[in-house]
Write a protein that holds these residues in place. Structure first.
Motif, PDB file in Angstrom:
ATOM      1  N   ASN A  25       0.896  -1.277  -0.054  1.00 22.30           N
ATOM      2  CA  ASN A  25      -0.002   0.123  -0.019  1.00 22.30           C
ATOM      3  C   ASN A  25       0.932   1.105  -0.080  1.00 22.30           C
ATOM      4  OD1 ASN A  25      -2.568  -1.090   0.317  1.00 22.30           O
ATOM      5  ND2 ASN A  25      -2.129  -1.533   2.348  1.00 22.30           N
ATOM      6  N   TYR A  26       2.020   1.272   0.419  1.00 19.60           N
ATOM      7  CA  TYR A  26       2.887   2.357   0.476  1.00 19.60           C
ATOM      8  C   TYR A  26       3.658   2.822  -1.093  1.00 19.60           C
ATOM      9  CZ  TYR A  26       2.812   2.250   5.669  1.00 19.60           C
ATOM     10  OH  TYR A  26       2.345   2.152   6.910  1.00 19.60           O
ATOM     11  N   VAL A  27       3.693   1.843  -1.890  1.00 21.12           N
ATOM     12  CA  VAL A  27       4.568   2.328  -3.244  1.00 21.12           C
ATOM     13  C   VAL A  27       3.692   3.185  -3.815  1.00 21.12           C
ATOM     14  CG1 VAL A  27       5.843   0.089  -3.032  1.00 21.12           C
ATOM     15  CG2 VAL A  27       3.558   0.155  -4.611  1.00 21.12           C
ATOM     16  N   GLY A  60       7.827  -3.713  -3.088  1.00 19.21           N
ATOM     17  CA  GLY A  60       7.791  -3.537  -1.535  1.00 19.21           C
ATOM     18  C   GLY A  60       9.307  -3.441  -1.046  1.00 19.21           C
ATOM     19  N   VAL A  61       9.495  -3.770  -0.009  1.00 20.09           N
ATOM     20  CA  VAL A  61      10.811  -3.764   0.404  1.00 20.09           C
ATOM     21  C   VAL A  61      11.308  -5.073   0.742  1.00 20.09           C
ATOM     22  CG1 VAL A  61      10.720  -1.397   1.797  1.00 20.09           C
ATOM     23  CG2 VAL A  61       9.934  -3.367   2.884  1.00 20.09           C
ATOM     24  N   SER A  62      12.534  -5.162   0.938  1.00 23.90           N
ATOM     25  CA  SER A  62      13.274  -6.685   0.849  1.00 23.90           C
ATOM     26  C   SER A  62      12.589  -7.761   1.948  1.00 23.90           C
ATOM     27  CB  SER A  62      14.568  -6.762   1.234  1.00 23.90           C
ATOM     28  OG  SER A  62      14.898  -5.856   2.082  1.00 23.90           O
ATOM     29  N   GLY A  85      15.347  -1.555   1.337  1.00 26.91           N
ATOM     30  CA  GLY A  85      15.317  -2.322   2.530  1.00 26.91           C
ATOM     31  C   GLY A  85      14.319  -1.719   3.408  1.00 26.91           C
ATOM     32  N   CYS A  86      14.270  -2.300   4.861  1.00 24.74           N
ATOM     33  CA  CYS A  86      13.617  -1.344   5.762  1.00 24.74           C
ATOM     34  C   CYS A  86      14.502  -1.435   6.931  1.00 24.74           C
ATOM     35  CB  CYS A  86      12.442  -2.475   6.201  1.00 24.74           C
ATOM     36  SG  CYS A  86      11.793  -2.141   7.733  1.00 24.74           S
ATOM     37  N   PRO A  87      14.853   0.106   7.334  1.00 21.39           N
ATOM     38  CA  PRO A  87      15.839   0.165   8.180  1.00 21.39           C
ATOM     39  C   PRO A  87      15.265  -0.385   9.735  1.00 21.39           C
ATOM     40  CG  PRO A  87      15.271   2.154   7.214  1.00 21.39           C
ATOM     41  CD  PRO A  87      14.443   1.231   6.563  1.00 21.39           C
ATOM     42  N   MET A  88      14.171  -0.400  10.060  1.00 21.03           N
ATOM     43  CA  MET A  88      13.699  -1.123  11.185  1.00 21.03           C
ATOM     44  C   MET A  88      14.208  -2.629  11.252  1.00 21.03           C
ATOM     45  SD  MET A  88      10.411  -1.473  13.106  1.00 21.03           S
ATOM     46  CE  MET A  88       9.116  -1.600  12.098  1.00 21.03           C
ATOM     47  N   ALA A  89      13.642  -3.388  10.039  1.00 20.75           N
ATOM     48  CA  ALA A  89      14.265  -4.669   9.973  1.00 20.75           C
ATOM     49  C   ALA A  89      15.815  -4.831  10.026  1.00 20.75           C
ATOM     50  CB  ALA A  89      13.840  -5.361   8.590  1.00 20.75           C
ATOM     51  N   VAL A 113       6.785  -9.045  11.185  1.00 21.10           N
ATOM     52  CA  VAL A 113       7.304  -9.456   9.978  1.00 21.10           C
ATOM     53  C   VAL A 113       8.401  -8.718   9.386  1.00 21.10           C
ATOM     54  CG1 VAL A 113       5.385 -11.118   8.929  1.00 21.10           C
ATOM     55  CG2 VAL A 113       5.382  -8.739   8.692  1.00 21.10           C
ATOM     56  N   ASN A 114       8.409  -7.601   9.918  1.00 22.52           N
ATOM     57  CA  ASN A 114       9.621  -6.551   9.514  1.00 22.52           C
ATOM     58  C   ASN A 114      10.885  -7.077  10.090  1.00 22.52           C
ATOM     59  OD1 ASN A 114       6.907  -5.328   9.141  1.00 22.52           O
ATOM     60  ND2 ASN A 114       7.721  -3.190   8.912  1.00 22.52           N
ATOM     61  N   THR A 115      11.168  -8.134   9.749  1.00 20.58           N
ATOM     62  CA  THR A 115      12.825  -8.560  10.021  1.00 20.58           C
ATOM     63  C   THR A 115      13.235  -9.439   8.958  1.00 20.58           C
ATOM     64  OG1 THR A 115      11.222 -10.591  10.821  1.00 20.58           O
ATOM     65  CG2 THR A 115      12.386  -9.250  12.653  1.00 20.58           C
ATOM     66  N   TYR A 171      12.769   0.548  15.728  1.00 25.56           N
ATOM     67  CA  TYR A 171      11.908   1.307  15.347  1.00 25.56           C
ATOM     68  C   TYR A 171      11.980   1.704  13.944  1.00 25.56           C
ATOM     69  CZ  TYR A 171      15.652   4.625  15.640  1.00 25.56           C
ATOM     70  OH  TYR A 171      16.755   5.372  15.485  1.00 25.56           O
ATOM     71  N   CYS A 172      10.901   2.212  13.528  1.00 22.60           N
ATOM     72  CA  CYS A 172      10.695   2.422  12.132  1.00 22.60           C
ATOM     73  C   CYS A 172      10.704   4.029  11.950  1.00 22.60           C
ATOM     74  CB  CYS A 172       9.141   2.158  11.254  1.00 22.60           C
ATOM     75  SG  CYS A 172       8.863   3.266  10.094  1.00 22.60           S
ATOM     76  N   PRO A 173      12.014   4.338  11.317  1.00 26.98           N
ATOM     77  CA  PRO A 173      12.308   6.003  11.252  1.00 26.98           C
ATOM     78  C   PRO A 173      11.296   6.706  10.818  1.00 26.98           C
ATOM     79  CG  PRO A 173      14.114   4.665  10.311  1.00 26.98           C
ATOM     80  CD  PRO A 173      12.752   3.615  10.562  1.00 26.98           C
ATOM     81  N   PRO A 199       0.331   1.571  13.844  1.00 27.28           N
ATOM     82  CA  PRO A 199       0.788   1.246  15.392  1.00 27.28           C
ATOM     83  C   PRO A 199       2.298   1.196  15.385  1.00 27.28           C
ATOM     84  CG  PRO A 199      -0.166  -0.820  14.149  1.00 27.28           C
ATOM     85  CD  PRO A 199      -0.534   0.388  13.400  1.00 27.28           C
ATOM     86  N   GLU A 200       3.063   1.564  14.130  1.00 27.31           N
ATOM     87  CA  GLU A 200       4.357   1.713  14.248  1.00 27.31           C
ATOM     88  C   GLU A 200       4.688   3.234  15.115  1.00 27.31           C
ATOM     89  OE1 GLU A 200       6.343   1.002  10.708  1.00 27.31           O
ATOM     90  OE2 GLU A 200       5.719  -0.878  10.525  1.00 27.31           O
ATOM     91  N   CYS A 201       3.582   3.896  15.231  1.00 26.18           N
ATOM     92  CA  CYS A 201       3.797   5.186  15.855  1.00 26.18           C
ATOM     93  C   CYS A 201       3.969   5.180  17.276  1.00 26.18           C
ATOM     94  CB  CYS A 201       2.653   6.291  15.593  1.00 26.18           C
ATOM     95  SG  CYS A 201       2.338   6.849  14.017  1.00 26.18           S
ATOM     96  N   ARG A 259       7.148   9.730   4.994  1.00 25.36           N
ATOM     97  CA  ARG A 259       7.474   8.994   3.940  1.00 25.36           C
ATOM     98  C   ARG A 259       8.536   8.031   3.878  1.00 25.36           C
ATOM     99  NH1 ARG A 259       6.868  11.236  -1.518  1.00 25.36           N
ATOM    100  NH2 ARG A 259       8.942  10.596  -2.314  1.00 25.36           N
ATOM    101  N   CYS A 260       8.596   6.870   3.435  1.00 15.24           N
ATOM    102  CA  CYS A 260       9.452   5.915   3.403  1.00 15.24           C
ATOM    103  C   CYS A 260      10.208   5.701   2.208  1.00 15.24           C
ATOM    104  CB  CYS A 260       8.874   4.480   3.916  1.00 15.24           C
ATOM    105  SG  CYS A 260       9.837   3.097   3.683  1.00 15.24           S
ATOM    106  N   MET A 261      11.477   6.443   2.090  1.00 13.54           N
ATOM    107  CA  MET A 261      12.157   6.503   0.742  1.00 13.54           C
ATOM    108  C   MET A 261      12.469   4.898   0.301  1.00 13.54           C
ATOM    109  SD  MET A 261      12.200   9.587   0.976  1.00 13.54           S
ATOM    110  CE  MET A 261      12.752   9.802  -0.752  1.00 13.54           C
ATOM    111  N   ASN A 262      12.408   3.957   1.029  1.00 10.24           N
ATOM    112  CA  ASN A 262      12.907   2.659   0.359  1.00 10.24           C
ATOM    113  C   ASN A 262      11.684   2.407  -0.569  1.00 10.24           C
ATOM    114  OD1 ASN A 262      15.376   1.447   1.452  1.00 10.24           O
ATOM    115  ND2 ASN A 262      14.477   2.698   3.281  1.00 10.24           N
ATOM    116  N   MET A 263      10.271   2.413   0.065  1.00 10.10           N
ATOM    117  CA  MET A 263       9.168   2.231  -0.657  1.00 10.10           C
ATOM    118  C   MET A 263       8.947   2.989  -2.044  1.00 10.10           C
ATOM    119  SD  MET A 263       7.114  -0.171   0.511  1.00 10.10           S
ATOM    120  CE  MET A 263       6.639  -0.925   2.260  1.00 10.10           C
ATOM    121  N   LYS A 264       9.642   4.114  -1.917  1.00  7.14           N
ATOM    122  CA  LYS A 264       9.622   4.892  -3.200  1.00  7.14           C
ATOM    123  C   LYS A 264      10.590   4.583  -4.117  1.00  7.14           C
ATOM    124  CE  LYS A 264       6.494   7.484  -1.075  1.00  7.14           C
ATOM    125  NZ  LYS A 264       5.141   6.144  -1.001  1.00  7.14           N
TER     126      LYS A 264
END
Ligand code: 13P
Ligand code: SF4
Length: 303
Positions: A25-27, A60-62, A85-89, A113-115, A171-173, A199-201, A259-264
């Motif tokens: 949903n974020y792309v 999506g991300v890796s 990638g996902c910096p949180m993962a 799952v963000n691992t 955390y998710c930046p 809920p990542e907030c 914004r998540c730069m990785n999704m973009k």
């Protein structure tokens, strides 16, 4: 090449390779529009597990593409941009989980799952933001729980279930930097608009919102809400789908828009290149697949 020409070539190659295109949903909107299915992490995992397609292009991300590979090991899973990638993962390593296991040998390890697949191989069960409370509730009350890597999702689950857990400090930046003042400013400006956040907030932020939901949960909430204006406190790529599915409603992103730069990084051009060159396949050792898929299968088994 125009976008229309790129889409035409993507469609030709999708048929040629019998490929399915899955998108989070974020792309960006153009990529969502070319996908066979757009969804949240849980919905995309379920789709990947069910697909018979020999090729999955994962927009999506890796960690999401890896999860698809774990659930569809016989398919070629392509991530159009390998650096997405996902910096949180990346904050939780397999070694860190092994060290925590030594400290808490009797605990149940729950991983968002963000691992990475390597981390999934070390844990007992996975969850997504859509089912985290259900998964934690399925664990006997007397069991100690280590929750990783998201301290915010974990904190929100702890608060909602009134249950203590040991939280990994990840955390998710994109969501961690959302501040209560941003929601307060929206309340003043749009007093009648519900505020929905992810809920990542942090807990202080979700406490001020009307709902804290996965991206799939937000789409459902919005559809059912009688409100005409809704404030969206998550990665702003979701607003494309919200507008498309609810043309009569107005969606307002927090300021500044998260914004998540990785999704973009996933663009129409990269999706085309991916199908042209079969790049970049997710490759995981068989032994890792066997171990890392177990916690996801356990998650999917909980109804
Ligand atoms: P959802 O599972 O809610 O789609 O979230 C995935 C994600 O990465 C949120 O940042
Ligand atoms: Fe990772 Fe956050 Fe981007 Fe989601 S929004 S992929 S959690 S960095």
């Amino acid at each position: 090449m125009t976008n229309q020409e790129i889409v035409k070539r993507i469609n030709d190659l999708r048929i040629k390779h019998n490929a399915v295109i899955l998108a989070h949903n974020y792309v960006i909107g153009e990529v969502q529009d070319v996908a066979d299915f757009v969804g949240d992490s849980l919905e995309l995992s379920i789709k990947a597990a069910a697909t018979q397609a020999p090729v999955i292009v994962f927009c999506g991300v890796s960690f999401m593409a890896e999860t698809a590979k774990l659930l569809a090991p016989d398919s070629t899973v392509l991530l159009p941009e390998v650096s997405a990638g996902c910096p949180m993962a990346d904050m939780a390593s397999a070694e860190a989980v092994q060290a925590l296991r030594k400290e808490h040998p009797d605990a149940v390890f729950v991983a968002y799952v963000n691992t990475t697949a390597a981390v999934k191989a070390e844990v007992d069960i996975c969850c997504t933001s859509a089912n985290a409370e259900k998964i934690v509730s399925s664990i006997p009350e007397d069991k100690e729980i280590v929750f990783l890597p998201d301290q915010n999702l974990g904190g929100n689950v702890m608060k909602n279930l009134n249950r203590k857990m040991i939280l990994f400090p990840g955390y998710c930046p994109t969501h961690h930097r959302i501040e209560p003042a941003q929601l307060e400013a929206m309340r003043v400006k749009y007093p009648n608009a519900p505020i929905v956040v992810h809920p990542e907030c942090p807990v202080e932020v979700t406490a001020l919102a009307d709902a804290a939901l996965s991206t799939g949960g937000m789409l459902k909430y919005v559809k059912e809400s009688p409100a005409r204006q809704i404030i969206i406190g998550t990665e702003s790529g979701i607003i494309h789908r919200l507008r498309k599915e609810n043309p009569d409603k107005e969606f307002i992103a927090l300021a500044p828009a998260p914004r998540c730069m990785n999704m973009k990084k996933i663009t129409l051009e990269s999706v085309l290149k991916s199908l042209e060159e079969m790049q970049t396949p997710v490759e995981l050792p068989q032994a890792l697949i066997e171990r890392a898929k177990l916690p996801i299968e356990r998650m999917l088994a909980i109804k």
